[in-house]
Design a protein around this motif. Structure first.
Motif, mmCIF file in Angstrom:
data_model
loop_
_atom_site.group_PDB
_atom_site.id
_atom_site.type_symbol
_atom_site.label_atom_id
_atom_site.label_comp_id
_atom_site.label_asym_id
_atom_site.label_seq_id
_atom_site.Cartn_x
_atom_site.Cartn_y
_atom_site.Cartn_z
ATOM 1 N N SER A 1 0.809 -1.221 0.000
ATOM 2 C CA SER A 1 0.000 0.000 0.000
ATOM 3 C C SER A 1 0.844 1.274 0.000
ATOM 4 O O SER A 1 0.304 2.371 -0.120
ATOM 5 N N LEU A 2 2.169 1.146 0.122
ATOM 6 C CA LEU A 2 3.032 2.328 0.149
ATOM 7 C C LEU A 2 2.923 3.115 -1.151
ATOM 8 O O LEU A 2 2.968 2.538 -2.233
ATOM 9 N N GLY A 3 2.813 4.433 -1.007
ATOM 10 C CA GLY A 3 2.787 5.291 -2.177
ATOM 11 C C GLY A 3 3.823 6.397 -2.106
ATOM 12 O O GLY A 3 4.118 7.040 -3.108
ATOM 13 N N LYS A 4 4.376 6.611 -0.906
ATOM 14 C CA LYS A 4 5.298 7.729 -0.718
ATOM 15 C C LYS A 4 6.432 7.318 0.209
ATOM 16 O O LYS A 4 6.207 6.640 1.209
ATOM 17 N N ILE A 5 7.646 7.769 -0.136
ATOM 18 C CA ILE A 5 8.821 7.570 0.710
ATOM 19 C C ILE A 5 9.446 8.934 0.954
ATOM 20 O O ILE A 5 9.643 9.715 0.012
ATOM 21 N N VAL A 6 9.729 9.213 2.224
ATOM 22 C CA VAL A 6 10.294 10.495 2.627
ATOM 23 C C VAL A 6 11.627 10.246 3.318
ATOM 24 O O VAL A 6 11.736 9.352 4.169
ATOM 25 N N PHE A 7 12.633 11.034 2.951
ATOM 26 C CA PHE A 7 13.926 11.015 3.632
ATOM 27 C C PHE A 7 14.096 12.340 4.356
ATOM 28 O O PHE A 7 13.989 13.398 3.732
ATOM 29 N N VAL A 8 14.363 12.282 5.649
ATOM 30 C CA VAL A 8 14.724 13.469 6.417
ATOM 31 C C VAL A 8 16.241 13.534 6.383
ATOM 32 O O VAL A 8 16.919 12.627 6.882
ATOM 33 N N ILE A 9 16.765 14.602 5.739
ATOM 34 C CA ILE A 9 18.209 14.703 5.520
ATOM 35 C C ILE A 9 18.584 16.173 5.353
ATOM 36 O O ILE A 9 17.843 16.934 4.726
ATOM 37 N N GLY B 1 20.680 8.981 -5.130
ATOM 38 C CA GLY B 1 20.655 7.777 -5.961
ATOM 39 C C GLY B 1 19.442 6.911 -5.650
ATOM 40 O O GLY B 1 18.772 6.396 -6.554
ATOM 41 N N GLN B 2 19.145 6.764 -4.352
ATOM 42 C CA GLN B 2 17.962 6.000 -3.957
ATOM 43 C C GLN B 2 16.687 6.686 -4.446
ATOM 44 O O GLN B 2 15.759 6.033 -4.922
ATOM 45 N N LYS B 3 16.658 8.009 -4.321
ATOM 46 C CA LYS B 3 15.486 8.778 -4.762
ATOM 47 C C LYS B 3 15.209 8.521 -6.235
ATOM 48 O O LYS B 3 14.072 8.239 -6.627
ATOM 49 N N GLU B 4 16.263 8.593 -7.043
ATOM 50 C CA GLU B 4 16.097 8.383 -8.485
ATOM 51 C C GLU B 4 15.532 6.994 -8.785
ATOM 52 O O GLU B 4 14.625 6.841 -9.604
ATOM 53 N N GLU C 1 6.134 8.201 -4.863
ATOM 54 C CA GLU C 1 6.427 9.619 -4.707
ATOM 55 C C GLU C 1 7.552 9.691 -3.685
ATOM 56 O O GLU C 1 7.483 9.042 -2.639
ATOM 57 N N VAL C 2 8.610 10.441 -3.965
ATOM 58 C CA VAL C 2 9.761 10.517 -3.061
ATOM 59 C C VAL C 2 10.019 11.982 -2.724
ATOM 60 O O VAL C 2 10.038 12.836 -3.608
ATOM 61 N N GLU C 3 10.187 12.246 -1.435
ATOM 62 C CA GLU C 3 10.406 13.609 -0.963
ATOM 63 C C GLU C 3 11.610 13.650 -0.036
ATOM 64 O O GLU C 3 11.812 12.739 0.775
ATOM 65 N N LEU C 4 12.424 14.690 -0.172
ATOM 66 C CA LEU C 4 13.524 14.951 0.752
ATOM 67 C C LEU C 4 13.143 16.149 1.593
ATOM 68 O O LEU C 4 12.754 17.179 1.049
ATOM 69 N N ILE C 5 13.268 16.019 2.911
ATOM 70 C CA ILE C 5 12.956 17.103 3.841
ATOM 71 C C ILE C 5 14.209 17.426 4.615
ATOM 72 O O ILE C 5 14.835 16.527 5.196
ATOM 73 N N ASP C 6 14.568 18.689 4.653
ATOM 74 C CA ASP C 6 15.748 19.130 5.404
ATOM 75 C C ASP C 6 15.486 18.921 6.890
ATOM 76 O O ASP C 6 14.476 19.376 7.416
ATOM 77 N N ASP C 7 16.404 18.227 7.564
ATOM 78 C CA ASP C 7 16.192 17.911 8.980
ATOM 79 C C ASP C 7 16.168 19.148 9.863
ATOM 80 O O ASP C 7 15.683 19.097 10.987
ATOM 81 N N LYS C 8 16.640 20.271 9.390
ATOM 82 C CA LYS C 8 16.595 21.498 10.181
ATOM 83 C C LYS C 8 15.211 22.124 10.170
ATOM 84 O O LYS C 8 14.907 22.995 10.967
ATOM 85 N N HIS C 9 14.359 21.671 9.248
ATOM 86 C CA HIS C 9 13.022 22.240 9.118
ATOM 87 C C HIS C 9 11.922 21.216 9.339
ATOM 88 O O HIS C 9 10.792 21.448 9.004
ATOM 89 N N SER C 10 12.283 20.070 9.892
ATOM 90 C CA SER C 10 11.261 19.027 10.058
ATOM 91 C C SER C 10 10.496 19.201 11.340
ATOM 92 O O SER C 10 10.815 19.959 12.189
#
Length: 119
Positions: A80-88, A100-103, A110-119
């Motif tokens: 059922s997963l549709g989205k993967i998020v990396f906090v980095i 590389g993993q995102k690509e 759907e893949v999102e990167l979130i800056d850990d300073k703003h999470s």
């Protein structure tokens, strides 16, 4: 939900998500454990989002990366997963690996990167 010296794995019910927070380097069984637990939770609760906090992350051992690609990713893709998020953070030494993993993952999620300073 699951806590070890290597990681914390939580089911975030309100967000219908799994949050995996790495605490320190691990490999083999210790690395694989949270993915196995997470897969059980995905199946049980029809989880739609997987979040990995890489703030204290590490470069994977090649054997663990191969295991993840061969054993876990096909099961994630067929779930059922549709989205993967990396906090980095933007200046993380892991950014190259995560990009590389995102690509690769964007073919299925759907893949999102979130800056850990703003999470």
């Amino acid at each position: 939900m699951y806590y070890t010296k290597y990681y914390t794995l939580q089911h975030l019910k309100e967000e219908n998500a799994i949050l995996l927070e790495w605490k320190q380097f691990c490999k083999g069984k210790d690395y694989q454990e949270p993915f196995r637990y997470g897969l059980e939770l995905i199946k049980k609760h029809n989880i739609t989002t997987w979040i990995t906090d890489t703030t204290n992350g590490f470069e994977n051992e090649e054997a663990d990366t191969m295991w993840l690609l061969k054993e876990i990713m096909p099961k994630f893709i067929d779930s059922s997963l549709g989205k993967i998020v990396f906090v980095i953070s933007d200046d993380s030494p892991l950014m190259g690996e995560i990009l590389g993993q995102k690509e690769a993952l964007e073919k299925y999620f759907e893949v999102e990167l979130i800056d850990d300073k703003h999470s």
